[in-house]
Design an enzyme around this catalytic site. Structure first.
Site, PDB file in Angstrom:
ATOM      1  N   ASP A 142       0.876  -1.160   0.000  1.00  0.00           N
ATOM      2  CA  ASP A 142       0.000   0.000   0.000  1.00  0.00           C
ATOM      3  C   ASP A 142       0.921   1.219   0.000  1.00  0.00           C
ATOM      4  O   ASP A 142       2.096   1.121   0.373  1.00  0.00           O
ATOM      5  CB  ASP A 142      -0.887  -0.028   1.250  1.00  0.00           C
ATOM      6  CG  ASP A 142      -1.665   1.247   1.437  1.00  0.00           C
ATOM      7  OD1 ASP A 142      -2.367   1.665   0.505  1.00  0.00           O
ATOM      8  OD2 ASP A 142      -1.549   1.844   2.525  1.00  0.00           O
ATOM      9  N   ASP A 163       0.154   5.150   0.933  1.00  0.00           N
ATOM     10  CA  ASP A 163       0.070   6.099   2.050  1.00  0.00           C
ATOM     11  C   ASP A 163       0.027   5.377   3.392  1.00  0.00           C
ATOM     12  O   ASP A 163      -0.839   4.526   3.625  1.00  0.00           O
ATOM     13  CB  ASP A 163      -1.193   6.959   1.914  1.00  0.00           C
ATOM     14  CG  ASP A 163      -1.214   7.773   0.636  1.00  0.00           C
ATOM     15  OD1 ASP A 163      -1.025   8.990   0.713  1.00  0.00           O
ATOM     16  OD2 ASP A 163      -1.415   7.187  -0.456  1.00  0.00           O
ATOM     17  N   ASP A 194      -1.674  -0.739   5.883  1.00  0.00           N
ATOM     18  CA  ASP A 194      -1.997  -0.148   7.191  1.00  0.00           C
ATOM     19  C   ASP A 194      -3.495   0.096   7.359  1.00  0.00           C
ATOM     20  O   ASP A 194      -3.906   0.963   8.140  1.00  0.00           O
ATOM     21  CB  ASP A 194      -1.228   1.169   7.385  1.00  0.00           C
ATOM     22  CG  ASP A 194      -1.775   2.308   6.525  1.00  0.00           C
ATOM     23  OD1 ASP A 194      -2.159   2.042   5.363  1.00  0.00           O
ATOM     24  OD2 ASP A 194      -1.808   3.460   7.011  1.00  0.00           O
TER      25      ASP A 194
END
Length: 223
Positions: free
Chosen positions: A12, A14, A169
């Site tokens: 991922d 960001d 996250d």
């Protein structure tokens, strides 16, 4: 859990690979200032970054998605962000050093993000990042937590989904990884709200810090 050594690593963007929160926080507070409001504390904004622009508008102005003025405010925020996508953004340490070594060894890696391409490409260019596969929110008809972007990334890298780790996250990252048949790796250092507990996500393994993640990645290196 004994995890298979990966042939490819997918991230991922960001909050997992790149710390973009400072620039997104600046855009969020620019929206606040536009409405005559005082800036919000950075940590309050950081916890909402992975939830996207609409969540940042709700945080900044209290406007829920679909309410009057929300879309206009979201566009203001995104326009402000587009003008400064990489002022303070940088790779999380020590992932920056790990990635240099991984690429020097000609290892496969890629990015699968729900960030639109128009904001992703300038960011990656500024950070001199050249993933072997890049899937953004607007590349396919579906996005995470659907598995299709992860499958497409694996296809472009020439590896099977089962040979990939997907690191993220957000709970949707883990849902996508599981649905794609990849090893789902959850990280706790990213943009997680106070109400969320990353250790409850449906992951195969959980790492609290970036240092722990990198140690695990190094431990699965093959000669």
């Amino acid at each position: 859990m004994l995890m298979p050594s990966p042939q490819a690593i997918l991230f991922d963007l960001d909050g997992t690979l790149v710390d973009t929160a400072p620039d997104l926080a600046a855009a969020t507070n620019a929206l606040r200032a536009h409405h005559g409001l005082a800036p919000l504390p950075f940590q309050d904004i950081r916890g909402q970054v992975s939830n996207g622009g609409s969540a940042l508008v709700t945080l900044a102005l209290g406007l829920e998605s679909g309410s009057a003025g929300h879309d206009e405010a979201r566009q203001f925020l995104l326009d402000a962000y587009e003008q400064a996508v990489a002022v303070h953004s940088k790779l999380f340490e020590p992932l920056d050093e790990w990635l240099i070594a991984w690429q020097q060894e000609a290892r496969q890696w890629g990015i699968v993000t729900n960030k639109p391409r128009r904001y992703t490409l300038p960011l990656l260019e500024a950070l001199a990042l050249t993933p072997g596969a890049l899937l953004c929110a607007d590349d396919l008809s579906v996005k995470k937590p659907a598995p299709e972007p992860l499958w497409e990334a694996a296809k472009r890298l020439g590896v099977s989904p089962e040979a990939c780790w997907y690191i993220g996250d957000h709970v949707r990252d883990m849902q996508a990884a599981k649905a794609a048949g990849m090893t789902a790796v959850a990280v706790g250092y990213g943009y997680i709200s106070k109400e969320d507990d990353y250790q409850h996500w449906p992951a195969d393994v959980w790492f609290a810090t970036c240092e722990e993640l990198v140690a695990a990645l190094d431990g699965h290196r093959t000669v």
